[in-house]
Scaffold this active site. Structure first.
Site, PDB file in Angstrom:
ATOM      1  N   HIS A 219       0.852  -1.195   0.000  1.00 57.62           N
ATOM      2  CA  HIS A 219       0.000   0.000   0.000  1.00 57.62           C
ATOM      3  C   HIS A 219       0.886   1.244   0.000  1.00 57.62           C
ATOM      4  O   HIS A 219       0.648   2.196  -0.718  1.00 57.62           O
ATOM      5  CB  HIS A 219      -0.903  -0.038   1.229  1.00 57.62           C
ATOM      6  CG  HIS A 219      -1.709   1.196   1.465  1.00 57.62           C
ATOM      7  ND1 HIS A 219      -2.766   1.559   0.660  1.00 57.62           N
ATOM      8  CD2 HIS A 219      -1.626   2.162   2.416  1.00 57.62           C
ATOM      9  CE1 HIS A 219      -3.296   2.689   1.113  1.00 57.62           C
ATOM     10  NE2 HIS A 219      -2.614   3.077   2.174  1.00 57.62           N
TER      11      HIS A 219
ATOM     12  N   HIS B 191      -9.256   1.356   8.849  1.00 56.73           N
ATOM     13  CA  HIS B 191     -10.498   1.946   8.325  1.00 56.73           C
ATOM     14  C   HIS B 191     -11.708   1.048   8.541  1.00 56.73           C
ATOM     15  O   HIS B 191     -11.579  -0.175   8.626  1.00 56.73           O
ATOM     16  CB  HIS B 191     -10.383   2.197   6.806  1.00 56.73           C
ATOM     17  CG  HIS B 191      -9.456   3.305   6.440  1.00 56.73           C
ATOM     18  ND1 HIS B 191      -9.874   4.615   6.318  1.00 56.73           N
ATOM     19  CD2 HIS B 191      -8.127   3.303   6.177  1.00 56.73           C
ATOM     20  CE1 HIS B 191      -8.832   5.371   5.982  1.00 56.73           C
ATOM     21  NE2 HIS B 191      -7.747   4.597   5.894  1.00 56.73           N
TER      22      HIS B 191
HETATM   23 ZN    ZN Z   1      -5.806   5.195   5.513  1.00 54.94          ZN
HETATM   24 ZN    ZN Z   2      -2.969   4.654   3.597  1.00 52.62          ZN
END
Ligand code: ZN
Ligand code: ZN
Length: 256
Positions: A113, A168
Site C-alpha cells: 500500500h 479503516h
Molecule cells: Zn488510511
Molecule cells: Zn494509507
C-alpha cells in the site's frame, strides 16, 4: 494490556494501546489530534509514543498536535519514512522490538500500500494500518501486487486467533464485493448480514481475526475453488497462480 479504539475523520480508526501495569500508552495512527487528546485525558493515561503504520496523512495528521501537547519518547515509523512522517524520531524495520511501558511489540514490514508500511504486533493484537482490512486490503499506491501478496501472506501466517485492528471501517462494502466473487460462500454471506446489523446502529466491525479473514477476505482467498472459477469464467486468459489471482481481485475491487 488495554486497547481503546477511537473513530477518527470519516472512517479511520486510531488506537490507544495502554500498559495496564504502568499506565503508559501509545497511540497508533492518530489521524487528527483533538479526539485523541480528549480520550487520553478521559482515560488518564500517560502518552509515551506514537506508532505510525505508514506516512499517509489520514494516519499521521495528528502527530504534530500530540507532540505540542505531550513530551513523547518517540514517534515510530518505518526507517524509510523519516522525511514523510511528521515528528518522526525512531525508524523501525522487520523484526524490531517496540516497548510501551512493560509491553513489548514486534514490527512486521508489510509493503504494498505504501513502500514504508509496517504493522505492530502486541501479544495477539495486530495493528496493520491500510495493508489488511476486514474483508479487504489497501490499494497498491506505492507497491506491486507481488509485494502486497507477500505482505498479506506474512500476516496470514500469524495464529488464527490474532486480532486484526485495521485503519479503516470499510467492511460493509468489502463484503458486498466479496460476495460477487464467492456468492456461495455462506461464511461471507453470514458475516455480511452481521456487519449490516452492526453498521445500522453505528457499531464498529473492527477488530476481526486472522482466522475469520482467511475464511471471508477475497484478497486472501487465492486458493478458493469458487473464487478461481468465477475468475476463470470472466477472465479465461488469467494465469491461475496466487499473485495473478490477487492482482486481478485487487483490480476488480478498484473498479467496484
Ligand atoms: Zn488510511
Ligand atoms: Zn494509507
Amino acid at each position: 494490556m488495554k486497547i481503546i479504539q477511537i473513530p477518527l475523520l470519516r472512517d479511520n480508526y486510531g488506537y490507544l494501546l495502554v500498559c495496564s501495569k504502568t499506565n503508559k500508552a501509545a497511540v497508533i495512527d492518530p489521524s487528527e489530534g483533538e479526539p485523541v487528546l480528549k480520550r487520553i485525558a478521559q482515560e488518564k493515561v500517560e502518552l509515551q509514543a506514537i506508532l505510525n503504520t505508514h506516512h499517509h496523512r489520514d494516519h499521521t495528521g495528528g502527530n504534530e498536535e500530540l507532540l505540542q501537547d505531550h513530551k513523547l519518547d518517540e514517534v515510530y515509523g518505518h526507517k524509510s519514512d523519516a522525511e514523510r512522517i511528521p515528528g518522526f524520531s525512531r525508524g523501525v524495520d522487520d523484526g524490531d522490538e517496540v516497548r510501551i511501558g512493560e509491553l513489548s511489540g514486534k514490527v512486521l514490514f508489510i509493503p504494498g500500500h505504501a513502500t514504508g508500511h509496517v504493522a505492530y504486533l502486541f501479544g495477539s493484537a495486530l495493528f496493520c494500518g491500510d495493508t489488511l482490512f476486514v474483508a479487504g486490503c489497501g490499494r497498491l499506491f506505492e507497491g506491486t501486487a507481488e509485494q502486497m501478496h507477500g505482505s498479506l501472506s506474512k500476516l496470514m501466517s500469524l495464529p488464527d486467533a490474532t486480532k486484526v485492528y485495521c485503519g479503516h471501517e470499510y467492511t460493509e462494502t468489502n463484503l458486498r464485493f466479496a460476495l460477487t466473487l464467492e456468492p456461495k460462500n455462506y461464511k461471507i454471506a453470514a458475516k455480511y448480514e452481521k456487519v449490516q446489523g452492526l453498521r445500522a446502529r453505528g457499531a464498529p466491525t473492527v477488530p476481526s481475526t486472522i482466522g475469520e479473514e482467511k475464511e471471508t477476505n477475497p484478497f486472501l482467498r487465492w486458493d478458493s475453488k469458487e473464487l478461481r472459477e468465477t475468475l476463470k469464467r470472466d477472465y479465461p486468459e488469467l494465469p491461475m497462480n496466487p499473485v495473478s489471482i490477487f492482482a486481478q481481485v485487487r483490480k476488480l475491487k478498484d473498479q467496484f
